[in-house]
Design an enzyme around this catalytic site. Structure first.
Site, PDB file in Angstrom:
ATOM      1  CG  HIS A  41     111.000   9.577  -7.122  1.00 22.80           C
ATOM      2  ND1 HIS A  41     111.536  10.277  -8.180  1.00 22.80           N
ATOM      3  CD2 HIS A  41     111.463   8.306  -7.248  1.00 22.80           C
ATOM      4  CE1 HIS A  41     112.271   9.454  -8.911  1.00 22.80           C
ATOM      5  NE2 HIS A  41     112.261   8.255  -8.358  1.00 22.80           N
ATOM      6  CD  GLU A  42     111.752   5.590  -4.367  1.00 21.59           C
ATOM      7  OE1 GLU A  42     111.390   4.614  -5.047  1.00 21.59           O
ATOM      8  OE2 GLU A  42     112.827   6.184  -4.567  1.00 21.59           O
ATOM      9  CG  HIS A  57     109.402   4.427  -9.111  1.00 23.46           C
ATOM     10  ND1 HIS A  57     109.581   4.599 -10.461  1.00 23.46           N
ATOM     11  CD2 HIS A  57     110.430   5.079  -8.508  1.00 23.46           C
ATOM     12  CE1 HIS A  57     110.675   5.348 -10.638  1.00 23.46           C
ATOM     13  NE2 HIS A  57     111.199   5.645  -9.476  1.00 23.46           N
TER      14      HIS A  57
HETATM   15 ZN   LIG Z   1     113.023   6.552  -9.099  1.00 27.10          ZN
END
Ligand SMILES: [Zn+2]
Length: 259
Positions: A54-55, A58
């Site tokens: 998830h990170e 980003h």
């Molecule tokens: Zn996030």
């Protein structure tokens, strides 16, 4: 503790993460001896691997816009990417933000597809089996994606809200409103977590959930202050520069934390 680097981003684990790991393993042991212990530990590690992905969603999107990402830190309340800056263009901020939950929905989709293709019978989803593992991870990823989209600034949903507000009003006011709304949402969620414990999260201590929302309220306030300070500094420097026509060395900025 530093683990390894991914495309120059340092992956680090906070020591308290190991307390959560011990808690999960012990909880598993109580429920099912050795298989339970292994289950508890591996499911937690798989979950946090998804947090890292998830990170990275980003981070890689931010890097495409030329923003440096210093490190990704894993803590019991989740992960965060430390970025040099966050663009003040709503569209870019929106894309960087959406990339995180999009990763979770993609993982959930792939796992769901895998289960559907394998035509797993319902009985196989009980106990410490591979299909049960996949099923749990799919559920967690769905939850992670939805949870992060809550409009609780500085969580992803809150950033998207700020980006949307910033289309209509000045950046500072958009941030103030996003933080206000975020505090209310986080407060209500913390209360709900206390009132309805076992509904949404299985075998995760309630205090952790409350700590997470307390952190959101705190982090939202900190980021608002940082932006406010920066606006004041900018105005201050602009005033000085206008008077003296001198240039100043760039000031080292603290990183922006993206959850
Ligand atoms: Zn996030």
């Amino acid at each position: 503790m530093n683990l390894f680097r991914v495309r120059g981003i340092q992956l680090a684990v906070h020591f308290s993460f190991f307390l959560l790991l011990a808690y999960r393993a012990e909880d598993g042991w109580d429920n099912g001896g050795w298989p339970g212990l292994v289950w508890g530990a591996t499911t937690l590690i798989a979950f946090f691997t998804c947090v890292v992905l998830h990170e990275l969603g980003h981070s890689f999107t931010a890097m495409r816009f030329g923003i440096g990402v210093r490190r990704i830190l894993l803590m019991p309340i989740g992960g965060m990417a430390e970025m040099d800056d966050i663009p003040r263009q709503p569209v870019r901020e929106g894309l960087i933000t959406l990339a995180g939950p999009a990763v979770n929905f993609a993982i959930a989709g792939v796992l769901w597809g895998g289960l559907a293709l394998a035509q797993v019978p319902d009985e196989a989803l009980d106990g410490y089996t591979l299909p049960a593992f996949v099923d749990l991870l799919m559920f967690w990823n769905l939850l992670m994606g939805i949870f992060n989209l809550l409009p609780a600034f500085p969580m992803d949903g809150g950033r998207i809200l700020r980006a949307l507000l910033a289309l209509k009003m000045p950046y500072m006011r958009a941030t103030i409103w996003a933080v206000r709304i975020g505090k209310i949402v986080a407060g209500v969620c913390a209360l709900l977590a206390l009132i309805l414990p076992p509904l949404l999260y299985r075998s995760s201590p309630a205090f952790l959930i409350v700590a997470l929302f307390a952190f959101i309220i705190f982090a939202g306030e900190m980021e608002l202050r940082a932006i406010r300070r920066r606006e004041l500094e900018d105005a201050h420097w602009r005033a000085i520069l206008a008077r003296t026509y001198q240039t100043f060395p760039p000031v080292e900025e603290p990183p922006v934390l993206i959850r």
